[in-house]
Design a protein around this motif. Structure first.
Motif, short mmCIF file in Angstrom:
data_model
loop_
_atom_site.label_atom_id
_atom_site.label_comp_id
_atom_site.label_asym_id
_atom_site.label_seq_id
_atom_site.Cartn_x
_atom_site.Cartn_y
_atom_site.Cartn_z
N GLY A 1 37.10 36.93 34.97
CA GLY A 1 35.97 37.86 34.95
C GLY A 1 36.47 39.29 34.97
O GLY A 1 37.39 39.62 35.72
N GLY A 2 35.86 40.12 34.15
CA GLY A 2 36.30 41.51 34.00
C GLY A 2 35.72 42.45 35.03
O GLY A 2 35.15 42.04 36.05
N ALA A 3 35.84 43.73 34.73
CA ALA A 3 35.46 44.79 35.67
C ALA A 3 33.96 44.79 35.93
O ALA A 3 33.15 44.53 35.04
N THR A 4 33.61 45.10 37.16
CA THR A 4 32.22 45.22 37.57
C THR A 4 31.85 46.70 37.60
O THR A 4 32.66 47.57 37.31
N ALA B 1 37.37 38.71 38.72
CA ALA B 1 38.49 37.80 39.01
C ALA B 1 39.19 38.19 40.30
O ALA B 1 39.52 37.33 41.13
N GLN B 2 39.41 39.48 40.51
CA GLN B 2 40.09 39.95 41.71
C GLN B 2 39.24 39.72 42.95
O GLN B 2 39.74 39.31 44.00
N LEU B 3 37.93 39.98 42.84
CA LEU B 3 37.04 39.78 43.98
C LEU B 3 37.02 38.30 44.39
O LEU B 3 37.03 37.98 45.58
N MET B 4 36.99 37.41 43.40
CA MET B 4 36.99 35.98 43.71
C MET B 4 38.32 35.55 44.32
O MET B 4 38.34 34.76 45.27
N ALA B 5 39.41 36.06 43.78
CA ALA B 5 40.73 35.71 44.32
C ALA B 5 40.86 36.21 45.76
O ALA B 5 41.39 35.51 46.63
N ASP B 6 40.37 37.42 46.02
CA ASP B 6 40.41 37.97 47.38
C ASP B 6 39.64 37.07 48.35
O ASP B 6 40.09 36.80 49.47
N TYR B 7 38.47 36.61 47.91
CA TYR B 7 37.66 35.72 48.75
C TYR B 7 38.39 34.40 49.00
O TYR B 7 38.42 33.90 50.13
N ALA B 8 38.98 33.85 47.94
CA ALA B 8 39.70 32.57 48.08
C ALA B 8 40.84 32.68 49.09
O ALA B 8 41.04 31.79 49.92
N LYS B 9 41.57 33.78 49.04
CA LYS B 9 42.74 33.94 49.90
C LYS B 9 42.38 34.38 51.31
O LYS B 9 42.88 33.83 52.29
N SER B 10 41.50 35.37 51.43
CA SER B 10 41.24 35.94 52.76
C SER B 10 40.23 35.15 53.57
O SER B 10 40.37 35.03 54.78
#
Length: 199
Positions: free
Chosen positions: A81-84, A91-100
């Motif tokens: 997923g691209g920039a909001t 993509a980064q927001l989802m990855a951050d949620y998955a990890k943190s």
């Protein structure tokens, strides 16, 4: 009393219809490919805030639980997923949620350029070339749309598609009729063979 009974029956039928359509979509265009390596592609959803929204959080959970459903080794999770509007990529927001939050410590790859489902599929293809099995995690209709797009773009990779754990009976039950209506809208361009259920 009859009116109340009638309303209950109509409500139950609507809920059952929503469950059935989502169940069916989750099983369309998937096969039984086997192998040690797999990729789980988690598709992003419009996310104007600086953290993952509720839909993206659910998609991440569905993606993560898809990695453990059959105990495959060599699994990578690809957030796409691209920039909001706030500048951060979905993509980064989802990855951050998955990890943190979910404390996921597996292999994570980001595809942070796409703005549409077609672009999601196009841009993750290079990350799928060397895996034996491919799962797409999203709401069932959206995941089916992405699988159909992969089939159009790379039929050879589409042969590796297997079912993700993005449908569970009773999950989102009250919302499933609305998801079914929305799904009928977004899937209107698919051909009959692209809706085929392989059991």
């Amino acid at each position: 009393m009859r009116r109340r009974t009638g309303l209950v029956l109509v409500g139950a039928a609507v809920l059952a219809w929503g469950e059935w359509l989502n169940w069916r979509w989750s099983r369309a265009l998937v096969g039984s490919s086997v192998g040690a390596s797999e990729a789980v592609v988690v598709l992003g959803y419009r996310n104007p805030q600086s953290t993952a929204n509720s839909i993206n959080r659910w998609r991440v959970r569905a993606g993560i639980r898809s990695t453990t459903a059959d105990g495959a080794s060599g699994t990578r999770v690809i957030f796409s997923g691209g920039a909001t509007s706030n500048g951060a990529a979905e993509a980064q927001l989802m990855a951050d949620y998955a990890k943190s939050v979910l404390e996921f410590d597996g292999t994570v790859l980001l595809e942070d350029q796409s703005a549409t489902t077609w672009e999601n599929v196009t841009n993750v293809i290079p990350l799928l070339e060397d895996v034996d099995r491919i799962k797409v995690a999203s709401q069932p209709a959206h995941a089916l749309k992405a699988r159909a797009y992969l089939r159009r773009q790379r039929p050879d990779l589409a042969e590796r598609l297997v079912r993700a754990d993005d449908y569970r009976p009773g999950e989102w039950m009250v919302g499933k009729p609305l998801l079914a209506l929305y799904g009928l809208w977004i899937l209107r361009g698919l051909k009959g063979e692209e809706r085929r259920v392989w059991l």
